[in-house]
Design a protein around this motif. Sequence first.
Motif, mmCIF file in Angstrom:
data_model
loop_
_atom_site.group_PDB
_atom_site.id
_atom_site.type_symbol
_atom_site.label_atom_id
_atom_site.label_comp_id
_atom_site.label_asym_id
_atom_site.label_seq_id
_atom_site.Cartn_x
_atom_site.Cartn_y
_atom_site.Cartn_z
ATOM 1 N N GLU A 815 14.561 -10.325 45.960
ATOM 2 C CA GLU A 815 15.244 -11.607 45.787
ATOM 3 C C GLU A 815 16.556 -11.431 45.035
ATOM 4 O O GLU A 815 17.600 -11.970 45.432
ATOM 5 N N ILE A 816 16.489 -10.654 43.969
ATOM 6 C CA ILE A 816 17.686 -10.476 43.145
ATOM 7 C C ILE A 816 18.741 -9.682 43.897
ATOM 8 O O ILE A 816 19.939 -9.984 43.846
ATOM 9 N N LEU A 817 18.332 -8.652 44.674
ATOM 10 C CA LEU A 817 19.291 -7.873 45.455
ATOM 11 C C LEU A 817 20.012 -8.767 46.451
ATOM 12 O O LEU A 817 21.237 -8.651 46.637
ATOM 13 N N LEU A 848 19.414 -0.994 41.169
ATOM 14 C CA LEU A 848 20.456 0.011 41.396
ATOM 15 C C LEU A 848 19.880 1.415 41.243
ATOM 16 O O LEU A 848 20.237 2.333 41.984
ATOM 17 N N GLU A 849 18.987 1.577 40.262
ATOM 18 C CA GLU A 849 18.365 2.882 40.038
ATOM 19 C C GLU A 849 17.526 3.301 41.236
ATOM 20 O O GLU A 849 17.570 4.449 41.680
ATOM 21 N N ARG A 856 27.040 -2.589 41.855
ATOM 22 C CA ARG A 856 26.609 -3.683 42.729
ATOM 23 C C ARG A 856 27.283 -3.598 44.098
ATOM 24 O O ARG A 856 26.655 -3.860 45.133
ATOM 25 N N ALA A 857 28.574 -3.219 44.128
ATOM 26 C CA ALA A 857 29.296 -3.122 45.402
ATOM 27 C C ALA A 857 28.664 -2.063 46.301
ATOM 28 O O ALA A 857 28.524 -2.255 47.525
ATOM 29 N N ALA A 859 25.564 -1.125 46.293
ATOM 30 C CA ALA A 859 24.293 -1.653 46.798
ATOM 31 C C ALA A 859 24.533 -2.545 48.008
ATOM 32 O O ALA A 859 23.819 -2.466 49.025
ATOM 33 N N GLY A 860 25.577 -3.387 47.939
ATOM 34 C CA GLY A 860 25.908 -4.251 49.076
ATOM 35 C C GLY A 860 26.311 -3.446 50.295
ATOM 36 O O GLY A 860 25.921 -3.766 51.432
ATOM 37 N N ALA A 861 27.077 -2.380 50.081
ATOM 38 C CA ALA A 861 27.515 -1.533 51.196
ATOM 39 C C ALA A 861 26.323 -0.864 51.873
ATOM 40 O O ALA A 861 26.269 -0.754 53.111
ATOM 41 N N MET A 862 25.328 -0.452 51.082
ATOM 42 C CA MET A 862 24.138 0.181 51.645
ATOM 43 C C MET A 862 23.387 -0.791 52.547
ATOM 44 O O MET A 862 22.934 -0.439 53.638
ATOM 45 N N VAL A 863 23.228 -2.035 52.094
ATOM 46 C CA VAL A 863 22.495 -3.026 52.895
ATOM 47 C C VAL A 863 23.278 -3.360 54.163
ATOM 48 O O VAL A 863 22.708 -3.477 55.261
#
Length: 878
Positions: A815-817, A848-849, A856-857, A859-863
Amino acid sequence: MAAHFSAALTKFTPPVNWGRTMARPRLLAMASAFEDKRLVLVTAAAGSGKTTFMSQWYAALGEQGRLVAWLSLDERDRNPGRLLSLLAESLRLAADEAQLSGERFALNGFELQSDDFIDSFVNAVSLLGQRTAVFVDDYYLAATPENDLVLREILRLAPPNLLIVLSSRAYPDLGLARLRAYSAMAEVDFDQLRFDGDEATAFMRDVHGIDIGRSGGELFCTRTEGWIAGLQLASLSLKGREGHVELLENFAGSRREVADYLSSFVLDEQSADVRDFLFRTALLDRFDCDLAGAVTGIADAQGMIELVEAANLFIVPLDDQQRWYRYHHLFQDFLRGRAPREGIDLPAVYAAAVRHCEECGLGEDAVAYALASRDEAKAADLIAESAMALIYKGDIPRLASWLESVSESVMQSHPRLPTIRCWALFHAGQWEAGEAALGEIAQRRGDGGDTAEIELLDVAMRVAADELEDILVRGGELVDRLEDSAPFLAGTLANFVTMSRIGIGDYETAWSFCDKAGTLLLRADCPYGYIFSRCTRAICLIAEGKADVADAELAKAEQLANRTAGNISFAAALCRGWRGACAYERGDLLTARQQLEFAVPLIRRCGNIEIQRRLAVYLSRTCAALGDRAAAHDVLDELAASRHGDSAGKTRTTVAAERIRLLLGEEDVRQLRLVWAELDRFAAREGALPDRLLFDVEISRLRMMIAEGRWGEAAGATPRLAAWLERRQNSARPRAELLLVEAQIQLGRQDAAANRLARQARVTGERFPMVFREAPDPVQALLNGDWDGEGTGPETSDALQLAATEHGLSAREGEILSLVIEGHKNKWIARRLGLSEHTVKWHVRNVLEKLGAPNRASAGAMVRHLELASSRAAAGRR
C-alpha cells in the motif's frame, strides 16, 4: 629609627595562573550579594579554589569601575607594623591606578602607633568617597594574635564604603561572632567553592580538552567531592588515556599525584600530635570526641577536633550539632594508605574502636571495625546482633556487604548467619539463590532460625518468584497464622503476597493484604516494611487512576523514610520512585524524570531487581515522552545489565517489550526485527510463561503485526487479547486497550473501535492522561472526531502486486509503495492510512531495502519497468 619597609610589587596583584582557569559565574553571582558587607571570609582547605575565586571577583569589580586592591600574604608578614604598611601600600597603588590621590595612604606601620595608623587608614578610605574592596589572600600564613587584633580593629571602625575579602585555610580570630550577629559579614566555604557535576564536565572539556560527559562529571564530583585540586590532579591521569569511567571510579587519595600534593601542602605543615591524630582517626568511617579519644588516647579529643576543624584539614561535620565528623574521601584515602608507614598499629586502633562501639551500643560501627581488623569470628557475632535492625530500616546493601566479607567457613559454622543471608537474598530479589540457601539450612537444621522464620522465608521466596495460585493461597494462610505471634514475619510476607497479587492483576486481594501488611509492620515497629506497604498501596491506587491520592500518601511515607533511614536510603528511593510514577501518569514529565532519576540508581544499588524493573520502565517512558530517546534506551540498557537468576526472564521480557515500543517510533527496522525475534524465540523456548510475561509478549506481538500490516494475524490476535484484558486491572490495561483500538481501526472495524475508545475515554480519560497523550495518530484522530474512516490502502496494479510478491513485501508495505509511486509525501500517506509519520518512514525505509532501491524515484522506476514488461508480454500473447 624607623624600620625600613619594602615589598615585592607582585604582592599587590593577583597571582599569575600558569594554566587556564574556568570562569565561575555561579560564584560571581553569589558574590554580588555581598558588597554591602564589611568582611567576606573565604575559608577552605588547600586546593579548594579560594585564590581563583577571589581573582575573578577582583577582576569583575575592576571592570565595573570599582576601586579594588590586592594583597598576598606570606610568613614574612607576621608583624603588625608590616601588615599595616602592606594594607596601606595596596590601597595607595590602587588609588594611583584609578587616578585618585594615593598620597593619603603613604603610611608606614613601623613609624606610627597601631591605633594612630588604623585611624589614619580608615579616614583615608572614607575620604575616597567610593566603594572600595581590599582582597587579602592567604591570611593564615601571616596570622598572629597581634595581626588578628589589627584586622579586628579595622573591621570595627570600617567606613561604609570599605569591603575586606579575606581568604584563609584556618578561621582567624577576628571577632566573627559579633560580625555575624550584625550581618556585617558573609562566608564562603568549601560547600560553595566545590565544583558540581556540570562545572566538572565543563572544566575537563574547556580547560583540559577531555570530554568525560555529564555522567563523568557527576562521577568525578562523587570521587573528589568537588575538590578543585582533585579535579586538576585527575586531569593529569586522564590525558591521552582510554577508559575514563574506570579511572574515575578508582580515583583515590592514594594515587601518587594526589598523595604528593596532600603530603606537601597539608600534612607536612602539621605538628607531630596533629599528624598522629589524623592517621588514627582516618581509619574510622566517622568519629566523635569519645571514639577519637578511645583510638588516640588523647584526653582532650574534643579540643583536637576543634583545632583540626579550625585549620580546615578536610574534616566534614556530619550533623548540625557538630558531634560526628568524617574526613574528605581523598584525604582519608591518603591518610589510610600512609598510616602503616607512619608506624600506626592498625589492628590495635580497630580493636579499640570495636570495644568502644560495643560499649556505646553502636553495633553497626562495631561490625565495620571488626571486619576491618579481620577478626571474622567477632564480626560474625556482631552481624548476627545487628542484622535485623538493618532489615527493619531497609539497609539491605550494607547487610549484603557484611555477609560477603565473611568467609564461607565462618558463615557455615555460625548458628545464625545462614538464615540472615536468606533474609538478605530475599529482600534483594535473589529468590533462586535464597531457596538454595534455605535448602542447605534444611539439611543442617542447626542454624538457630526458628521454624516459623524458616517456613516464612521458604513460602515468601516462592510467592515472590512464582506467583502460582496455590503458593499465594498458602502465603495468605501463613500470614493469618502468624499475625498475632510474629507481626514482623506476617507483615513482611503480606507485603510480598500483595506484590504478587498485583503482578497477576488480582487487585481486590492485593488491597486486603496491603492494608494488613501496613497494620502488622506498624505494630512490629518496622519502618521500612511499613513504607514498602505504602508503596504497594500506591501501585494499587495508580492502577485505579488515582495518582494524586497515591502521591499524597507517598509524600507522608517519604517523610517517615527520611526520618528513620535518611534521604538517600532504599526506603526513601522507593517513595521517590513511585512518586515519579505518579507524576508520569499525571503528565508531569519533568517532575517524573527528576524523581525517577534519583530513585532508580539507588534501587539498583540496593539490588532489588523487581522494583528496579518497574520503575526503570517508567523512567524510560518518561525520557521518551520528553523526546530524549537516547536516554530512554540507556535506561533499558542498564536494566538489561542488572538481570540475575530467576529474575533474568522477567527482565529480558520487560526490556524487549519496552525496546519494541521505543523502536516503533524510530526508523531502525533491522534493530526492531532483531529485538522482536529475540523476544519471540525466548517465549517459545520458555514454553508456558507466567501471566505477567505473557502479557508483555502478546502486546509486543500485536504491535509488530500492526506495524508490518499483517492484518489477518492481527484479526486473530485481537479477540484473544481483549478477553485476556478483561481479567486484568492495572495501569498497563488502558494502553493495551488503545492498542486494540488501533488494530480495529486498521482492520476497518470503525464502529467497534469507536465503541472501545469511547468506553476507555469515559473510564480512564481523566485518570490516565498520559495514556491518551501517547496514543498513536489513528486513535488520536478518532478521539478528536476527524477520522475519515479509511483504514485500507489504494488499489494496486498488477505490476505492483508482482513487485510485492517477488520482493516479499507485506500488504501494508505494498500500500505504501503504491502511494510513494504516486508521488505522495510521508505526511499525506500517514493521514491517508491512519498511521503516524514515524511509522510511514519506517515502512518506506523497509520497502526500499527489500527492493534494493537507493531512493523513492528508483523504486518507482522499478515498478514502471515491471509494468512495461507486463504489457509487452500481454501483447505478445495476443
